[in-house]
Scaffold this active site. Structure first.
Site, PDB file in Angstrom:
ATOM      1  CB  SER A 145       9.197  -1.073   2.410  1.00 39.09           C
ATOM      2  OG  SER A 145       8.979  -2.158   3.289  1.00 39.09           O
ATOM      3  CE1 TYR A 158       6.887  -4.309  -1.950  1.00 42.00           C
ATOM      4  CE2 TYR A 158       7.996  -4.868   0.099  1.00 42.00           C
ATOM      5  CZ  TYR A 158       7.108  -4.079  -0.607  1.00 42.00           C
ATOM      6  OH  TYR A 158       6.452  -3.050   0.036  1.00 42.00           O
TER       7      TYR A 158
HETATM    8  N1  LIG Z   1       0.974  -2.564   3.108  1.00 39.92           N
HETATM    9  C1  LIG Z   1       2.196  -2.712   3.599  1.00 39.92           C
HETATM   10  O1  LIG Z   1       2.416  -3.519   4.538  1.00 39.92           O
HETATM   11  C2  LIG Z   1       3.335  -1.870   3.072  1.00 39.92           C
HETATM   12  C3  LIG Z   1       4.521  -1.803   3.821  1.00 39.92           C
HETATM   13  C4  LIG Z   1       5.586  -1.049   3.343  1.00 39.92           C
HETATM   14  C5  LIG Z   1       5.473  -0.370   2.143  1.00 39.92           C
HETATM   15  N2  LIG Z   1       4.324  -0.444   1.429  1.00 39.92           N
HETATM   16  C6  LIG Z   1       4.272   0.287   0.152  1.00 39.92           C
HETATM   17  O2  LIG Z   1       3.179   1.187   0.166  1.00 39.92           O
HETATM   18  C7  LIG Z   1       2.770   1.450  -1.176  1.00 39.92           C
HETATM   19  C8  LIG Z   1       1.257   1.346  -1.248  1.00 39.92           C
HETATM   20  O3  LIG Z   1       0.883  -0.007  -0.998  1.00 39.92           O
HETATM   21  P1  LIG Z   1      -0.437  -0.410  -0.187  1.00 39.92           P
HETATM   22  O4  LIG Z   1      -0.026  -1.204   0.968  1.00 39.92           O
HETATM   23  O5  LIG Z   1      -1.298   0.785  -0.006  1.00 39.92           O
HETATM   24  O6  LIG Z   1      -1.068  -1.455  -1.220  1.00 39.92           O
HETATM   25  P2  LIG Z   1      -2.392  -1.446  -2.106  1.00 39.92           P
HETATM   26  O7  LIG Z   1      -3.580  -1.125  -1.299  1.00 39.92           O
HETATM   27  O8  LIG Z   1      -2.330  -2.727  -2.872  1.00 39.92           O
HETATM   28  O9  LIG Z   1      -2.146  -0.214  -3.103  1.00 39.92           O
HETATM   29  C9  LIG Z   1      -1.272  -0.290  -4.186  1.00 39.92           C
HETATM   30  C10 LIG Z   1      -1.609   0.860  -5.118  1.00 39.92           C
HETATM   31  O10 LIG Z   1      -0.699   0.801  -6.244  1.00 39.92           O
HETATM   32  C11 LIG Z   1      -1.465   0.846  -7.439  1.00 39.92           C
HETATM   33  N3  LIG Z   1      -0.821   0.095  -8.515  1.00 39.92           N
HETATM   34  C12 LIG Z   1      -0.375  -1.192  -8.470  1.00 39.92           C
HETATM   35  N4  LIG Z   1       0.091  -1.555  -9.680  1.00 39.92           N
HETATM   36  C13 LIG Z   1      -0.064  -0.473 -10.494  1.00 39.92           C
HETATM   37  C14 LIG Z   1       0.198  -0.243 -11.868  1.00 39.92           C
HETATM   38  N5  LIG Z   1       0.717  -1.188 -12.659  1.00 39.92           N
HETATM   39  N6  LIG Z   1      -0.077   0.992 -12.369  1.00 39.92           N
HETATM   40  C15 LIG Z   1      -0.617   1.949 -11.588  1.00 39.92           C
HETATM   41  N7  LIG Z   1      -0.893   1.790 -10.280  1.00 39.92           N
HETATM   42  C16 LIG Z   1      -0.630   0.573  -9.754  1.00 39.92           C
HETATM   43  C17 LIG Z   1      -2.814   0.203  -7.085  1.00 39.92           C
HETATM   44  O11 LIG Z   1      -3.857   0.693  -7.912  1.00 39.92           O
HETATM   45  P3  LIG Z   1      -4.565  -0.110  -9.119  1.00 39.92           P
HETATM   46  O12 LIG Z   1      -4.687  -1.545  -8.710  1.00 39.92           O
HETATM   47  O13 LIG Z   1      -5.865   0.618  -9.267  1.00 39.92           O
HETATM   48  O14 LIG Z   1      -3.680   0.108 -10.300  1.00 39.92           O
HETATM   49  C18 LIG Z   1      -3.020   0.743  -5.670  1.00 39.92           C
HETATM   50  O15 LIG Z   1      -3.621   2.011  -5.718  1.00 39.92           O
HETATM   51  C19 LIG Z   1       3.526   0.454  -2.052  1.00 39.92           C
HETATM   52  O16 LIG Z   1       4.613   1.101  -2.677  1.00 39.92           O
HETATM   53  C20 LIG Z   1       4.002  -0.585  -1.066  1.00 39.92           C
HETATM   54  O17 LIG Z   1       5.157  -1.264  -1.521  1.00 39.92           O
HETATM   55  C21 LIG Z   1       3.245  -1.171   1.864  1.00 39.92           C
END
Ligand SMILES: NC(=O)c1ccc[n+]([C@@H]2O[C@H](COP(=O)([O-])OP(=O)(O)OC[C@H]3O[C@@H](n4cnc5c(N)ncnc54)[C@H](OP(=O)(O)O)[C@@H]3O)[C@@H](O)[C@H]2O)c1
Length: 268
Positions: A145, A158
């Site tokens: 991130s 986080y």
């Molecule tokens: N959105 C942002 O602003 C942002 C910015 C920087 C970095 N990121 C990073 O990008 C990555 C993806 O996040 P996103 O924004 O796409 O969020 P998201 O839509 O909430 O996706 C998170 C994913 O992680 C999975 N997950 C969560 N807990 C889990 C568990 N215990 N076991 C297995 N899978 C799990 C969820 O699937 P299930 O619920 O089906 O398990 C979902 O597929 C993360 O690492 C996040 O920190 C996001």
């Protein structure tokens, strides 16, 4: 006309059931990679698998798992070995976010951040990297991130987990030099996914973020795919995010803490 050779490396993508992970799965499928999709929500993974098979004609296997469980990476590796599926690209994307004052968050919430963002990611690397190294062929894409680059008050745990992901990836990239295996860190800024929707629900002031600060999951995935294929060690999608990370690296730590603290108090 000669047919363009398509890559055939099988990619395992965690957190593929929504957001950036789903967009990464689509991107890898578009480029012809057979896929293994992992997350907890099996129904969403199966539905995505059907769409990707139909649209791009790639093989897609689904492994539902809860990565917060300590033995999940080992169980996943064993399940794929039994099916003779060798993973050549590991995309560690699954992650959770929790915001708020450190002392007001339940201990279990801090633990979950560490279990998913740190322990599971490390466990996946520990299980899937050695076979890649033995074959002298493989790629890793760890989703960090822009919070990896600086302290972020009200997102303290986080941000610390994401600093870990960046540090680990940079060390690995050097350790793996000349091994045939690359390690890349994708460092997205604020991205329009379920994670952001949930954060806005918990803190309505985040809804006022200007549009230019919010990237799309597809753009982030395109940058992630490119970085992974080219072995770029640190990829920050978006010009604004690149400017922010450059500025934060050039700012003294004490000043960075003050700026981050004051911004967090205004939006917190
Ligand atoms: N959105 C942002 O602003 C942002 C910015 C920087 C970095 N990121 C990073 O990008 C990555 C993806 O996040 P996103 O924004 O796409 O969020 P998201 O839509 O909430 O996706 C998170 C994913 O992680 C999975 N997950 C969560 N807990 C889990 C568990 N215990 N076991 C297995 N899978 C799990 C969820 O699937 P299930 O619920 O089906 O398990 C979902 O597929 C993360 O690492 C996040 O920190 C996001």
């Amino acid at each position: 006309m000669a047919k363009r050779a398509r890559p055939r490396e099988t990619a395992l993508i965690t957190g593929a059931s929504s957001g950036i992970g789903e967009s990464l799965a689509r991107r890898f499928a578009q480029e012809g990679h057979p896929l293994v999709l992992a997350a907890r929500n099996q129904a969403r993974l199966e539905a995505l698998a059907v769409r990707l098979k139909d649209e791009f004609g790639v093989a897609v296997h689904v492994e539902a798992c809860d990565l917060a469980q300590r033995d999940a990476p080992g169980a996943l590796a064993a399940a794929l070995r039994r099916r003779h599926i060798a993973i050549e690209v590991l995309v560690n994307n699954a992650g959770v976010l929790q915001q708020g004052e450190f002392t007001k968050m339940l201990p279990e919430r801090h633990q979950e951040l560490i279990d998913v963002n740190v322990s599971a990611l490390t466990g996946m690397l520990a299980h899937f990297l050695p076979p890649m190294r033995e074959r002298r062929r493989g790629r890793v894409l760890n989703v960090a991130s822009i919070a990896s680059f600086q302290p972020v008050p009200l997102l303290a745990t986080y941000a610390a987990t994401k600093a870990y992901v960046l540090s680990l990836t940079e060390s690995l990239a050097d350790e793996l030099k000349d091994s045939g295996v690359t390690a890349s860190a994708l460092c997205p800024g604020i991205t329009a996914t379920r994670m952001l929707t949930d954060a806005v629900q918990a803190n309505v002031r985040l809804a006022r973020l200007p549009d230019f600060l919010v990237g799309s999951a597809d753009e982030v995935a395109a940058e992630g795919y490119r970085a992974c294929m080219e072995g770029v060690v640190i990829a920050v999608p978006g010009a604004v995010n690149r400017a922010v990370t450059l500025a934060s690296r050039a700012t003294p730590k004490w000043l960075l803490r003050r700026i981050a603290g004051s911004l967090a108090r205004r939006t917190g």
